[in-house]
Scaffold this active site. Sequence first.
Site: not given
Length: 188
Positions: A50, A106, A109, A137, A158-159, A165, A171
């Site tokens: 990521g 990346d 969370d 997040k 959800f990004v 990805d 990606r």
Amino acid sequence: MAQATPALHPDIEAVLVTEEAIQRRVRELGAELKRTYGGAELTVISIMNGAILFTADLLRQLDNPVRLDCIRISSYGNATESQGTPKLVHSLTLDVTNRHVLLVDDILDTGKTLALVTGMIRGLQPASLRVCVLLDKKGRRQVPFEADFVGFAIPDKFVVGYGLDYAERYRNLTSIGVLKPERQKLST
């Protein structure tokens, strides 16, 4: 933060962070890193897959001597939520003892992945260890963890895009967008 720009892909519900905003913030993060580290050599550790695009763009902002290593952690698989305890898939190859280490990821969370990796790196006795994430997040945090450098705080959506990805797709998108709920059930 949500933009009124057209979707960058038919599977994207909304663009959350544009390509221009990403590039501007990456330049700002590079300046922050320069103020923090001065001209010191850095060992940058990127969490794959990521963080690959973010790390590459961030490194282009630095004129410090840089050693680069990658680590691979598995936590999501093909799901949209973390699948329990992250697992180390590929470890470091460089010695980080007495080195200034910058860990790049990346997204922060749940905090589980970064807690695991920073704990592992601290055990290798670096001179310093700081964490830089593109996205934070906070609404998903399950373990206490804060990054030293943050690109953007985002809501609990959800990004995908710019390295992030779903089931190894999306990606390559240049912006970060919210994946349509019906696409979050994609078969592999």
